[in-house]
Design an enzyme around this catalytic site. Structure first.
Site, PDB file in Angstrom:
ATOM      1  N   GLY A 145       0.813  -1.210   0.000  1.00  0.00           N
ATOM      2  CA  GLY A 145       0.000   0.000   0.000  1.00  0.00           C
ATOM      3  C   GLY A 145       0.846   1.259   0.000  1.00  0.00           C
ATOM      4  N   TYR A 146       1.885   1.258   0.812  1.00  0.00           N
ATOM      5  CA  TYR A 146       2.769   2.421   0.913  1.00  0.00           C
ATOM      6  C   TYR A 146       3.541   2.622  -0.390  1.00  0.00           C
ATOM      7  CZ  TYR A 146       6.377   5.526   2.821  1.00  0.00           C
ATOM      8  OH  TYR A 146       7.234   6.577   3.061  1.00  0.00           O
ATOM      9  N   ALA A 147       4.134   1.550  -0.910  1.00  0.00           N
ATOM     10  CA  ALA A 147       4.902   1.662  -2.146  1.00  0.00           C
ATOM     11  C   ALA A 147       4.015   2.108  -3.307  1.00  0.00           C
ATOM     12  CB  ALA A 147       5.581   0.334  -2.469  1.00  0.00           C
ATOM     13  N   SER A 149       1.400   4.036  -3.126  1.00  0.00           N
ATOM     14  CA  SER A 149       1.128   5.471  -2.988  1.00  0.00           C
ATOM     15  C   SER A 149       2.330   6.298  -3.427  1.00  0.00           C
ATOM     16  CB  SER A 149       0.739   5.800  -1.547  1.00  0.00           C
ATOM     17  OG  SER A 149       1.848   5.758  -0.661  1.00  0.00           O
ATOM     18  N   LYS A 150       3.521   5.813  -3.156  1.00  0.00           N
ATOM     19  CA  LYS A 150       4.718   6.567  -3.516  1.00  0.00           C
ATOM     20  C   LYS A 150       5.073   6.411  -4.996  1.00  0.00           C
ATOM     21  CE  LYS A 150       5.560   8.488   0.431  1.00  0.00           C
ATOM     22  NZ  LYS A 150       5.511   9.964   0.585  1.00  0.00           N
TER      23      LYS A 150
END
Length: 237
Positions: A145-147, A149-150
């Site tokens: 999820g974090y990757a 978004s980035k």
């Protein structure tokens, strides 16, 4: 003429180190922060030309007011560093979708809102630096999820660099590796932190000041780097 920097997420961690580094370079600094008044005041304490503004990066009205403050107090905006971000780590099969929405609201919408304002307001010779993550290459479990978004931040930043053709404004993304901030350390035991620190050839975690040095270059004399994602991770990826 004094150059002016806006730094979101500027009250703690990498954002704080960036704000203080740019101030040492002689810039006036306006930091944006989400909620910790004491941390914001501590960040600007002792800086000659600094202001703090409380607001949500994903709220366009708040970000307009942040840029208005910079223009009103210091005459314009030359550098925008968008360091605000959230990180939620869970396996895809177990991911809390409400948490995913909150993270993407800050990391994607927030970056878009701030970048849009920067595109409208930066003076010639200016620079926008957004924040990605080395996890867009490392792709470790629980970071989906974090990757994701980035990765969106990288795409936005590189497209915007091309859209600003002819205005002498650079747009880049900085992608730190594991860095000793509250955002990274939260929820990790000492053994996990030590293991992660040893993964890169330098065998240590990054420090916020390591990242701030790269940002300072992109915000200052490094004018021939544009439309790039710069990985700052000690060789981890």
């Amino acid at each position: 003429m004094t150059r002016v920097a806006v730094v979101t997420g500027g009250s703690r961690g990498i954002g704080r180190a960036v704000a203080q580094r740019l101030a040492r370079d002689g810039m006036a600094v306006v930091i944006g922060y989400a909620g910790n008044d004491a941390a914001a005041e501590e960040t600007i304490k002792g800086l000659d030309n600094a202001r703090a503004f409380k607001g949500d990066v994903a709220e366009e009205t708040a970000m307009r007011e942040l840029f208005d403050l910079a223009e009103r107090e210091f005459g314009g905006v030359d550098v925008v560093v968008n360091a605000a971000g959230l990180m939620v780590l869970q396996p895809v099969a177990e991911f809390d979708l409400d948490a995913l929405d909150r993270m993407h609201r800050t990391n994607i919408r927030g970056t878009f809102v701030v970048s849009r304002e920067a595109a409208r307001r930066l003076r010639r010779g200016g620079a926008l630096i957004n924040f990605s993550t080395s996890q867009t290459r490392l792709l470790s479990p629980t970071y989906a999820g974090y990757a994701a978004s980035k990765a969106a931040v990288e795409a936005l930043s590189l497209v915007l660099a091309r859209e600003l053709r002819g205005r002498d404004i650079t747009v880049n993304a900085v992608a730190p590796g594991p860095t000793a901030t509250d955002l990274f350390l939260d929820g990790k035991d000492d053994a996990t932190v030590e293991h992660i620190a040893k993964l890169n050839p330098m065998e240590r975690l990054g420090q916020p000041e390591d990242i701030a040095e790269v940002v300072a270059g992109l915000a200052g004399a490094t004018r021939w780097v544009n439309g790039q994602t710069i990985f700052v991770n000690g060789g981890a990826a």
